[in-house]
Design a protein around this motif. Structure first.
Motif, PDB file in Angstrom:
ATOM      1  N   ARG A  72       1.030  -1.195   0.144  1.00 48.52           N
ATOM      2  CA  ARG A  72      -0.199   0.110  -0.040  1.00 48.52           C
ATOM      3  C   ARG A  72       1.095   0.805   0.112  1.00 48.52           C
ATOM      4  NH1 ARG A  72      -2.539  -3.394   4.052  1.00 48.52           N
ATOM      5  NH2 ARG A  72      -4.715  -4.335   2.644  1.00 48.52           N
ATOM      6  N   ARG A  73      -0.118   2.261   0.382  1.00 51.67           N
ATOM      7  CA  ARG A  73       1.317   3.567  -0.329  1.00 51.67           C
ATOM      8  C   ARG A  73       1.061   4.374   1.736  1.00 51.67           C
ATOM      9  NH1 ARG A  73       0.668   7.615  -4.867  1.00 51.67           N
ATOM     10  NH2 ARG A  73       3.038   6.793  -4.396  1.00 51.67           N
ATOM     11  N   CYS A  74       2.039   4.433   0.988  1.00 51.52           N
ATOM     12  CA  CYS A  74       2.712   5.018   2.726  1.00 51.52           C
ATOM     13  C   CYS A  74       3.339   6.665   2.945  1.00 51.52           C
ATOM     14  CB  CYS A  74       4.499   4.024   2.450  1.00 51.52           C
ATOM     15  SG  CYS A  74       4.735   5.121   3.990  1.00 51.52           S
ATOM     16  N   PHE A  75       2.464   7.358   3.566  1.00 48.57           N
ATOM     17  CA  PHE A  75       2.158   8.801   4.038  1.00 48.57           C
ATOM     18  C   PHE A  75       3.865   8.980   5.020  1.00 48.57           C
ATOM     19  CE2 PHE A  75      -1.446   8.350   1.733  1.00 48.57           C
ATOM     20  CZ  PHE A  75      -2.068   9.925   0.736  1.00 48.57           C
ATOM     21  N   ILE A  76       4.023  10.298   4.602  1.00 42.32           N
ATOM     22  CA  ILE A  76       5.444  10.682   5.241  1.00 42.32           C
ATOM     23  C   ILE A  76       4.611  11.994   6.011  1.00 42.32           C
ATOM     24  CG2 ILE A  76       7.459  10.597   6.354  1.00 42.32           C
ATOM     25  CD1 ILE A  76       7.908   7.881   5.109  1.00 42.32           C
ATOM     26  N   ASN A  77       4.713  12.765   6.686  1.00 44.56           N
ATOM     27  CA  ASN A  77       4.950  13.935   7.307  1.00 44.56           C
ATOM     28  C   ASN A  77       6.557  14.484   6.782  1.00 44.56           C
ATOM     29  OD1 ASN A  77       2.647  14.293   8.032  1.00 44.56           O
ATOM     30  ND2 ASN A  77       3.128  14.380  10.068  1.00 44.56           N
ATOM     31  N   VAL A  78       6.305  15.972   5.708  1.00 42.59           N
ATOM     32  CA  VAL A  78       8.333  16.066   5.557  1.00 42.59           C
ATOM     33  C   VAL A  78       7.697  17.786   6.060  1.00 42.59           C
ATOM     34  CG1 VAL A  78       9.148  14.210   3.904  1.00 42.59           C
ATOM     35  CG2 VAL A  78       7.382  16.860   3.212  1.00 42.59           C
ATOM     36  N   THR A  79       9.084  18.300   6.692  1.00 40.18           N
ATOM     37  CA  THR A  79       8.864  19.541   6.378  1.00 40.18           C
ATOM     38  C   THR A  79      10.165  19.722   5.689  1.00 40.18           C
ATOM     39  OG1 THR A  79      11.509  18.696   8.168  1.00 40.18           O
ATOM     40  CG2 THR A  79       9.441  19.332   9.451  1.00 40.18           C
ATOM     41  N   ARG A  80      10.345  21.363   5.696  1.00 40.72           N
ATOM     42  CA  ARG A  80      10.527  22.116   4.837  1.00 40.72           C
ATOM     43  C   ARG A  80      11.895  21.915   4.206  1.00 40.72           C
ATOM     44  NH1 ARG A  80      10.114  28.010   3.714  1.00 40.72           N
ATOM     45  NH2 ARG A  80      11.783  28.733   2.533  1.00 40.72           N
ATOM     46  N   GLU A  81      13.137  21.161   5.478  1.00 39.46           N
ATOM     47  CA  GLU A  81      14.087  20.775   5.193  1.00 39.46           C
ATOM     48  C   GLU A  81      14.402  19.485   4.382  1.00 39.46           C
ATOM     49  OE1 GLU A  81      14.064  22.283  10.137  1.00 39.46           O
ATOM     50  OE2 GLU A  81      12.960  21.681   8.233  1.00 39.46           O
ATOM     51  N   TYR A  82      13.185  18.919   4.707  1.00 39.85           N
ATOM     52  CA  TYR A  82      13.178  17.982   3.424  1.00 39.85           C
ATOM     53  C   TYR A  82      12.671  18.499   1.572  1.00 39.85           C
ATOM     54  CZ  TYR A  82      14.377  14.268   7.440  1.00 39.85           C
ATOM     55  OH  TYR A  82      15.064  13.815   7.780  1.00 39.85           O
ATOM     56  N   LEU A  83      11.636  18.977   2.035  1.00 44.84           N
ATOM     57  CA  LEU A  83      11.432  19.605   1.116  1.00 44.84           C
ATOM     58  C   LEU A  83      12.424  20.616  -0.494  1.00 44.84           C
ATOM     59  CD1 LEU A  83       7.927  21.027   1.928  1.00 44.84           C
ATOM     60  CD2 LEU A  83       8.254  18.882   0.636  1.00 44.84           C
ATOM     61  N   THR A  84      13.182  21.030   0.528  1.00 43.45           N
ATOM     62  CA  THR A  84      14.395  21.911  -0.147  1.00 43.45           C
ATOM     63  C   THR A  84      15.388  21.100  -0.124  1.00 43.45           C
ATOM     64  OG1 THR A  84      14.209  23.416   2.323  1.00 43.45           O
ATOM     65  CG2 THR A  84      12.993  23.831   0.881  1.00 43.45           C
ATOM     66  N   GLY A  85      15.137  19.795   0.239  1.00 47.02           N
ATOM     67  CA  GLY A  85      16.656  18.959  -0.143  1.00 47.02           C
ATOM     68  C   GLY A  85      17.801  19.095   0.858  1.00 47.02           C
ATOM     69  N   GLN A  86      17.286  20.475   1.777  1.00 48.12           N
ATOM     70  CA  GLN A  86      19.187  20.788   2.997  1.00 48.12           C
ATOM     71  C   GLN A  86      19.094  19.024   3.648  1.00 48.12           C
ATOM     72  OE1 GLN A  86      17.928  24.011   5.651  1.00 48.12           O
ATOM     73  NE2 GLN A  86      16.632  25.089   4.111  1.00 48.12           N
ATOM     74  N   LEU A  87      18.087  18.715   4.161  1.00 46.78           N
ATOM     75  CA  LEU A  87      18.048  17.028   4.992  1.00 46.78           C
ATOM     76  C   LEU A  87      17.665  15.470   3.253  1.00 46.78           C
ATOM     77  CD1 LEU A  87      16.291  17.413   8.102  1.00 46.78           C
ATOM     78  CD2 LEU A  87      19.109  17.029   7.503  1.00 46.78           C
ATOM     79  N   PRO A  88      17.909  14.560   3.552  1.00 50.51           N
ATOM     80  CA  PRO A  88      17.538  14.009   2.398  1.00 50.51           C
ATOM     81  C   PRO A  88      17.040  12.762   2.747  1.00 50.51           C
ATOM     82  CG  PRO A  88      19.307  13.149   4.046  1.00 50.51           C
ATOM     83  CD  PRO A  88      19.428  14.666   4.426  1.00 50.51           C
ATOM     84  N   LEU A  89      16.184  12.704   0.907  1.00 58.23           N
ATOM     85  CA  LEU A  89      15.122  11.507   1.261  1.00 58.23           C
ATOM     86  C   LEU A  89      15.664  10.229   0.401  1.00 58.23           C
ATOM     87  CD1 LEU A  89      12.114  13.888  -0.777  1.00 58.23           C
ATOM     88  CD2 LEU A  89      12.496  13.373   2.244  1.00 58.23           C
ATOM     89  N   PRO A  90      15.627   9.464   1.892  1.00 56.71           N
ATOM     90  CA  PRO A  90      16.846   7.685   1.440  1.00 56.71           C
ATOM     91  C   PRO A  90      15.786   6.731   0.768  1.00 56.71           C
ATOM     92  CG  PRO A  90      16.297   8.669   3.836  1.00 56.71           C
ATOM     93  CD  PRO A  90      16.249   9.193   3.437  1.00 56.71           C
ATOM     94  N   PHE A  91      14.842   7.513  -0.329  1.00 57.30           N
ATOM     95  CA  PHE A  91      14.336   6.443  -0.543  1.00 57.30           C
ATOM     96  C   PHE A  91      13.543   6.938  -2.243  1.00 57.30           C
ATOM     97  CE2 PHE A  91      11.875   8.692   2.330  1.00 57.30           C
ATOM     98  CZ  PHE A  91      11.234   9.497   1.716  1.00 57.30           C
ATOM     99  N   ASP A  92      13.213   6.045  -3.483  1.00 63.28           N
ATOM    100  CA  ASP A  92      12.717   6.928  -4.840  1.00 63.28           C
ATOM    101  C   ASP A  92      11.771   6.695  -4.634  1.00 63.28           C
ATOM    102  OD1 ASP A  92      15.794   6.354  -5.853  1.00 63.28           O
ATOM    103  OD2 ASP A  92      15.415   4.019  -5.771  1.00 63.28           O
ATOM    104  N   PRO A  93      11.261   7.760  -5.868  1.00 62.12           N
ATOM    105  CA  PRO A  93       9.460   7.697  -5.879  1.00 62.12           C
ATOM    106  C   PRO A  93       8.938   6.950  -6.046  1.00 62.12           C
ATOM    107  CG  PRO A  93      10.839   9.136  -7.247  1.00 62.12           C
ATOM    108  CD  PRO A  93      11.984   8.448  -6.080  1.00 62.12           C
ATOM    109  N   GLY A  94       7.543   6.514  -5.807  1.00 61.43           N
ATOM    110  CA  GLY A  94       6.973   5.410  -6.113  1.00 61.43           C
ATOM    111  C   GLY A  94       5.370   4.968  -4.596  1.00 61.43           C
ATOM    112  N   GLN A  95       6.256   3.988  -3.804  1.00 64.78           N
ATOM    113  CA  GLN A  95       5.239   3.972  -2.765  1.00 64.78           C
ATOM    114  C   GLN A  95       5.184   5.326  -1.798  1.00 64.78           C
ATOM    115  OE1 GLN A  95       6.541   0.429  -0.403  1.00 64.78           O
ATOM    116  NE2 GLN A  95       4.494   0.107   0.055  1.00 64.78           N
ATOM    117  N   VAL A  96       6.134   5.859  -1.660  1.00 65.04           N
ATOM    118  CA  VAL A  96       6.205   6.992  -0.243  1.00 65.04           C
ATOM    119  C   VAL A  96       5.287   8.784  -0.922  1.00 65.04           C
ATOM    120  CG1 VAL A  96       6.755   8.194   1.058  1.00 65.04           C
ATOM    121  CG2 VAL A  96       8.169   6.550   0.198  1.00 65.04           C
TER     122      VAL A  96
END
Length: 408
Positions: A72-96
């Motif tokens: 199933r799909r997985c919703f994860i709250n993200v803050t500004r730091e993750y949206l702008t790339g200051q902190l990494p998103l260690p997963f590929d597009p798709g399920q999240v």
């Protein structure tokens, strides 16, 4: 302490994560993952970057995404730091699905960053959407809009829902807490629903190994070097069973659906990719997972090294023997059924069979080492029994040097 608190011996810890279903009629469409500080927590005590980092870290390198949400799909709250790339998103597009918190100020930088994420293939959800807010800027690129049923009067909410539906957005009704709320959300035209009337958040817990701060920083430094030394990276991971466990579990999450199995840490590092491990190591620094003692680590690595040596004596691949000894030692340290540990990891069938069933050359090597460690037992492997003591001493010297180098 974070959500991964160390026990009194510093050897094993528990991590926690919350999970609440999002329903599509009578079936679960997705789960939202939520920060939980302990097993008894009923609500999140934090929603900032650290909480987000803990959720991502636990989901991808502790539990594994498949065990949390299946397909199933997985919703994860993200803050500004993750949206702008200051902190990494260690997963590929798709399920999240990246859920933009209502507290994020959607300025030009955030808006442009979200567009880039969508172009890269990520789906975006707008959390607690309010008509007229700066999150209106993201409607053209969002896939989901989540609206609190109590956020506005029906006279305002009904036309707004109709407007958003016309734009092709999938609408999620939040805080659906009664049967009347369910009927109301359906009448308004919401596609999906989330709330206590449908399912309260469930806190999931599991045992894991603590990683020392020194080991994390050493790994992060090695991964950040201009001229990457891959053998050095593998050596750092080999020296700390907790790091090895997380690399394997992260590999399992990243490779879900590809059915690829690994037979050595070098293969796992290569398969996961340096960039992904670098992102993951950054999250470990952020979430501040604490460590295990050096004596325990040295003992586990010594067993793995001795398995490496005995496997080569038997004509098998030494790297695979090291992996067998390491996984068996991790299961012992976590005091967890070895079947459960193996099930969570992307292990080659020969590795899994050796650890669980003592099958094949690798299993024979593991039995030999275990028999040697138990002075009351007769070593299963007798072909070079006189050499086991010497090999064990060499493994201890090797492990003390390796672990000592990483621990300073």
């Amino acid at each position: 302490m974070t959500a991964a608190a160390v026990d009194d011996h510093g050897a094993a810890s528990h991590v926690h994560i919350g999970r609440q279903p999002i329903w599509d009629g009578d079936r679960i469409h997705a789960y939202e993952l939520l920060f939980r500080s302990d097993a008894d927590a009923r609500i999140a005590t934090a929603r900032g970057a650290s909480a987000t980092g803990t959720i991502i870290h636990n989901a991808f390198t502790e539990f594994g995404l498949t065990s949390l949400v299946g397909d199933r799909r997985c919703f994860i709250n993200v803050t500004r730091e993750y949206l702008t790339g200051q902190l990494p998103l260690p997963f590929d597009p798709g399920q999240v699905v990246l859920e933009v918190l209502e507290t994020v100020d959607v300025d030009d930088e955030v808006a442009a960053s979200v567009v880039r994420l969508v172009e890269a293939g990520y789906d975006i959800a707008l959390d607690d959407f309010v008509v007229g807010s700066d999150h209106e800027r993201l409607l053209d690129v969002a896939s989901y809009v989540k609206i609190d049923l109590a956020s506005a009067e029906e006279s305002v909410l009904r036309p707004e829902v109709a407007r958003l539906r016309e734009r092709g957005l999938t609408l999620v009704a939040e805080r659906v807490e009664t049967d009347e709320d369910i009927a109301y959300a359906r009448d308004l035209g919401f596609h999906l629903m989330q709330g206590y009337a449908l399912g309260r958040p469930q806190t999931l817990s599991m045992r894991t190994l603590g990683v020392s701060q020194t080991a994390r920083l050493e790994l992060f430094g090695a991964l950040s070097a201009t001229d990457l030394d891959l053998p050095r990276v593998v050596s750092l991971i080999s020296a700390d069973p907790a790091l090895a466990l997380r690399v394997l579990q992260a590999t399992n999450s990243a490779q879900a659906g590809l059915k690829r199995r690994v037979s050595s840490l070098h293969e796992a590092v290569t398969l996961l990719g340096v960039n992904r491990i670098r992102q993951w190591a950054s999250l470990m620094v952020l979430t501040d997972v604490t460590g295990v003692d050096q004596e325990t680590l040295t003992g586990l690595v010594t067993r793995a090294r001795l398995c490496h040596t005995v496997t080569e004596w038997l004509g098998g691949p030494g790297d695979s023997g090291f992996m067998v000894g390491l996984v068996a030692g991790i299961a012992d340290l976590m005091e967890e059924d070895v079947h459960d540990v193996v099930r969570r990891l992307p292990l080659d069938m020969s590795i899994a069979a050796a650890v669980v069933e003592h099958d094949g050359v690798l299993g024979q090597a593991l039995q030999s080492v275990r028999a040697y460690e138990d002075w009351s037992a007769t070593p299963y492997f007798a072909g070079r029994s006189n050499g086991l003591a010497e090999a064990h001493l060499a493994a201890m010297v090797w492990s003390n040097r390796l672990v000592g180098e990483q621990r300073g």
